[in-house]
Design a protein around this motif. Structure first.
Motif, PDB file in Angstrom:
ATOM      1  N   LYS A 550       3.691  -8.600  -0.583  1.00  0.00           N
ATOM      2  CA  LYS A 550       2.700  -8.897   0.390  1.00  0.00           C
ATOM      3  C   LYS A 550       1.674  -7.871   0.393  1.00  0.00           C
ATOM      4  O   LYS A 550       0.307  -8.202   0.793  1.00  0.00           O
ATOM      5  N   ASP A 551       1.927  -6.537   0.368  1.00  0.00           N
ATOM      6  CA  ASP A 551       0.728  -5.668   0.377  1.00  0.00           C
ATOM      7  C   ASP A 551       0.028  -6.000  -0.953  1.00  0.00           C
ATOM      8  O   ASP A 551      -1.084  -5.749  -0.737  1.00  0.00           O
ATOM      9  N   LEU A 552       0.678  -6.166  -2.068  1.00  0.00           N
ATOM     10  CA  LEU A 552      -0.009  -6.427  -3.374  1.00  0.00           C
ATOM     11  C   LEU A 552      -0.997  -7.709  -3.261  1.00  0.00           C
ATOM     12  O   LEU A 552      -2.161  -7.623  -3.933  1.00  0.00           O
ATOM     13  N   VAL A 553      -0.372  -8.459  -2.710  1.00  0.00           N
ATOM     14  CA  VAL A 553      -1.176  -9.919  -2.739  1.00  0.00           C
ATOM     15  C   VAL A 553      -2.414  -9.342  -1.682  1.00  0.00           C
ATOM     16  O   VAL A 553      -3.578 -10.052  -1.939  1.00  0.00           O
ATOM     17  N   LYS A 554      -2.152  -8.902  -0.576  1.00  0.00           N
ATOM     18  CA  LYS A 554      -3.388  -8.724   0.316  1.00  0.00           C
ATOM     19  C   LYS A 554      -4.442  -7.725  -0.267  1.00  0.00           C
ATOM     20  O   LYS A 554      -5.621  -8.027  -0.143  1.00  0.00           O
ATOM     21  N   LEU A 555      -3.927  -6.874  -1.093  1.00  0.00           N
ATOM     22  CA  LEU A 555      -4.982  -5.782  -1.765  1.00  0.00           C
ATOM     23  C   LEU A 555      -5.728  -6.687  -3.114  1.00  0.00           C
ATOM     24  O   LEU A 555      -6.848  -6.384  -3.164  1.00  0.00           O
ATOM     25  N   SER A 556      -4.829  -7.339  -3.550  1.00  0.00           N
ATOM     26  CA  SER A 556      -5.529  -8.268  -4.500  1.00  0.00           C
ATOM     27  C   SER A 556      -6.900  -9.250  -4.085  1.00  0.00           C
ATOM     28  O   SER A 556      -7.901  -9.308  -4.753  1.00  0.00           O
ATOM     29  N   HIS A 557      -6.476  -9.854  -2.930  1.00  0.00           N
ATOM     30  CA  HIS A 557      -7.265 -10.596  -2.199  1.00  0.00           C
ATOM     31  C   HIS A 557      -8.697  -9.855  -1.855  1.00  0.00           C
ATOM     32  O   HIS A 557      -9.714 -10.278  -1.770  1.00  0.00           O
ATOM     33  N   GLU A 558      -8.434  -8.645  -1.257  1.00  0.00           N
ATOM     34  CA  GLU A 558      -9.345  -7.708  -0.794  1.00  0.00           C
ATOM     35  C   GLU A 558     -10.434  -7.402  -1.969  1.00  0.00           C
ATOM     36  O   GLU A 558     -11.586  -7.213  -1.691  1.00  0.00           O
ATOM     37  N   SER A 559      -9.577  -6.990  -2.980  1.00  0.00           N
ATOM     38  CA  SER A 559     -10.495  -6.262  -4.026  1.00  0.00           C
ATOM     39  C   SER A 559     -10.734  -7.001  -5.463  1.00  0.00           C
ATOM     40  O   SER A 559     -11.188  -6.373  -6.199  1.00  0.00           O
ATOM     41  N   GLY A 560      -9.861  -8.046  -5.587  1.00  0.00           N
ATOM     42  CA  GLY A 560      -9.998  -8.725  -6.821  1.00  0.00           C
ATOM     43  C   GLY A 560      -8.804  -8.289  -7.763  1.00  0.00           C
ATOM     44  O   GLY A 560      -8.329  -9.030  -8.590  1.00  0.00           O
ATOM     45  N   SER A 561      -8.384  -6.986  -7.699  1.00  0.00           N
ATOM     46  CA  SER A 561      -7.265  -6.477  -8.317  1.00  0.00           C
ATOM     47  C   SER A 561      -6.615  -5.057  -7.753  1.00  0.00           C
ATOM     48  O   SER A 561      -7.287  -4.665  -6.723  1.00  0.00           O
ATOM     49  N   VAL A 562      -5.808  -4.761  -8.245  1.00  0.00           N
ATOM     50  CA  VAL A 562      -5.093  -3.498  -7.469  1.00  0.00           C
ATOM     51  C   VAL A 562      -4.650  -2.469  -8.688  1.00  0.00           C
ATOM     52  O   VAL A 562      -4.247  -3.016  -9.611  1.00  0.00           O
ATOM     53  N   VAL A 563      -5.124  -1.389  -8.236  1.00  0.00           N
ATOM     54  CA  VAL A 563      -5.141  -0.125  -9.432  1.00  0.00           C
ATOM     55  C   VAL A 563      -3.883   0.596  -8.626  1.00  0.00           C
ATOM     56  O   VAL A 563      -4.316   1.322  -7.734  1.00  0.00           O
TER      57      VAL A 563
END
Length: 660
Positions: A550-563
């Motif tokens: 869920k954290d990774l989905v949220k970060l993906s929606h906010e920034s387009g990708s997660v690093v």
């Protein structure tokens, strides 16, 4: 010469005369003083010890301290034949009135038992008294015969199992009644089963076990047969844990085994397992606590049990309620009720249900105490142990035929993962849920609306590190092996760091064998450990926190990708939720799952959010691996970076030659 021989003979006689006999040994051994004082006050025992060959089974003083009865029967510890440990037969007649037998059994460890007492092998003694051979065996428990209550002089002193059943009220058995079962034995004309000569084990349900009004009517001839283990005497101390024995109800159309097991708190249970059932006798396990064990009779031993075996007449809810006081699932029931009891209502409303019930000992872990105070979290954890299906071992095995069986729980989007290994009595079943691997220690406890499987850990409350989880989980064994020989795993026990580990499941690595066969082979070779380690590093994010899906989905929606930071570099991914079938061709249910998008590849997340004490694991369907990562040339495996270095070296060599 003659005088010298006479002197030698006199010395030998004097030496023999001076050798202490068994009476002296008992008198002088302070650890055996309680038995000696009883023996000294019994004229028959004294006479035997003075004049006859005999074998004496002598309890230690410590055994007397544990002995609960008021009277110890000295003559029940004596037989008028001399037997060393090797020559002890299956039964010996005691010197007590009526000569009730003592039963000698041997377990697989080589221990020898007389009734329920273990012979302490190093403490056996052999002496001669007046030319009579006498042997003493030290035992760890006082032998307790079946005795008659005062005022019943006509009751047999050495009763058979039938004599006991017929006159149970006249014997000293803590006033426990067996009238209901006795009536059913008579009604079914099964008296001969209890009169049969030989050495048998009889399991007799007490009246307390027939509170349900219809239960007694379910005790038919076959059920009575299922309560008898023929031609085998089993006392509880000598019983092999969970070793199925064939009951008298074992034939072509009905097969029932019986076995004993002991809880860590010392309580003994017996269970029937109807392997092959019929219309009246359903398949499954029935548990019964032994309420009065080890009652010796002339044709074997009787154990009084708290309910009848084989009879499946309670729901899962009723079974848990029956265990509320002091049963094997007492703590599980307490946690449910302490959480408001709503979970029990939910279970009761299910027409078909399977419960993974943690044993009493499973709740003793300190990390569980912290969670118990959080009612919302505890509700989720309890729901993780509930399956809306009737799931016995056979059904789990069918699901497990082609892959690790994956089963949804009543907790939203939470799955349990079963693994079955071995056959028959060697079957080992493990289940994973919420990052916890548990072993099924008692399977297939059958109820009218489902099954209960007793497990050894509470699911959803992690107790291992990332490394411990990798090491114990059968779905991640390939990743564990690769990390072990490359020493990548060494860091994963560090509790000062927080890891997010994207672990390819074994089936994912198998897919790479089809895509890159030569490279796959080398990934698991010691010579290529450096390259394997480099690939694994890409899968491991190291930070001050772990990342759930869920954290990774949220970060993906906010920034387009997660690093995410890795050991050498970083990992750039995007995580999305995706509705659809579970990621297996054998799945039969819909769910909302997760996919990782990495380098334009979509990789399914097979098991999200496997919690560990120092991080979290996401089990993925395929490694973060591309064709350009690996090159196979000349029998060697090289990552792309190594190829670049080699090319650069070749160019430098060429330039150097040109300049020369």
């Amino acid at each position: 010469m003659l005088n010298a021989a006479a002197l030698l003979l006199a010395l030998l006689c004097a030496a023999n005369a001076a050798e202490p006999d068994l009476a002296d040994k008992l008198r002088n051994d302070s650890e055996l003083s309680q038995f000696y004082s009883l023996l000294e006050s019994d004229p028959i025992a004294n006479s035997t010890l003075s004049l006859r060959s005999c074998t004496i089974f002598v309890p230690t003083n410590e055994a007397f301290q544990r002995y609960k009865s008021k009277t110890a029967h000295v003559l029940y510890h004596i037989t008028t034949e001399a037997y060393n440990q090797k020559s002890l037969p299956n039964t010996v007649s005691s010197d007590m009135a009526g000569n009730p037998p003592l039963y000698i059994t041997r377990n697989t460890n080589g221990d020898i038992f007389v009734n329920n007492a273990r012979i302490i092998p190093s403490l056996s003694e052999e002496r001669n008294s007046n030319g009579k051979r006498q042997i003493m065996h030290i035992i760890d428990e006082v032998l307790e015969p079946l005795t008659v209550k005062a005022g019943h002089s006509d009751t047999p002193k050495n009763p058979s199992a039938y004599n006991f059943l017929k006159n149970a009220e006249e014997f000293n058995v803590d006033n426990i009644g067996v009238r209901t079962y006795r009536n059913q034995v008579s009604l079914e004309k099964k008296e001969s089963m209890f009169e049969a000569a030989g050495q048998h084990t009889f399991l007799v349900p007490v009246d307390e076990g027939f509170k349900l009004s219809a239960r007694s009517s379910l005790v038919d001839a076959k059920v009575i047969d299922g309560h008898v283990i023929p031609n085998t005497v089993i006392f509880t101390a000598a019983a092999q844990h969970d070793d199925p024995k064939t009951s008298a109800a074992y034939e072509d159309l009905l097969k029932v085994t019986v076995s004993f097991f002991k809880q860590k708190n010392g309580k003994m249970y017996v269970k029937s397992n109807t392997i092959v059932g019929d219309a009246k006798h359903r398949n499954g396990v029935v548990l019964a606590e032994i309420v009065k064990a080890n009652i010796p009779v002339s044709n074997g031993v009787i154990h009084l049990i708290h309910r009848p075996l084989m009879i499946i007449d309670t729901t899962v809810t009723q079974f848990l309620q029956e265990n509320a006081d002091n049963g094997p699932l007492r703590k599980f029931y307490e946690v449910i009720m302490d959480n408001g009891g709503a979970v029990l209502d939910d279970i009761n409303n299910l027409s078909e249900v399977t419960i993974l019930a943690p044993s009493n000992e499973a709740w003793n872990s300190s990390n569980i105490n912290n969670v118990l105070r959080d009612r919302n979290k505890m509700r989720q954890i309890l729901n993780m142990h509930i399956i809306k299906d009737r799931l016995n071992v056979d059904k789990i095995r069918q699901k497990n035929a082609n892959l690790i069986a994956q089963v949804p729980t009543v907790n939203n989007n939470t799955f349990l993962y079963f693994n079955v290994r071995g056959e028959g009595s060697d079957t080992l079943i493990t289940v994973e849920g919420g990052g916890v691997n548990a072993t099924v220690i008692q399977a297939d406890v059958a109820q009218t609306n489902g099954f209960v499987h007793i497990i050894d850990h509470v699911l959803g409350v992690p107790y291992t590190t990332v490394l411990g989880k990798l090491e114990s989980d059968p779905m991640m064994s390939d990743t564990y092996k690769m990390g072990k020989f490359s020493h990548f795993n060494d860091q994963l026990n560090n509790t000062q760091r927080r890891f997010t580990y994207f672990v390819p499941r074994d089936k994912g690595w198998q897919k790479t064998e089809l895509d890159y066969p030569s490279a796959h082979k080398k990934l698991f070779m010691q010579d290529f450990a450096y390259h394997s380690k480099s690939i694994l590093e890409r899968h491991l994010a190291i930070s001050d926190k772990e990342y759930t899906m869920k954290d990774l989905v949220k970060l993906s929606h906010e920034s387009g990708s997660v690093v995410l930071p890795t050991f050498r570099d970083s990992l750039s991914i995007r995580v999305e939720e995706e509705a659809g079938h579970l990621h297996d061709e054998y799945a039969s249910h819909e769910w909302t799952g997760y996919v990782i998008i990495w380098n334009y590849k979509k990789i399914n997340v097979y098991r999200p959010d496997v919690e560990c004490t120092n991080g979290i694991i996401h089990v993925i369907d395929y490694p973060l691996l591309e064709e350009k990562d690996v090159v196979v040339a000349g029998g060697s495996y090289l990552p792309e970076s190594s190829i670049c270095i080699i090319l650069a070296n070749l160019i430098m060599i060429t330039v150097a030659k040109f300049l020369n």
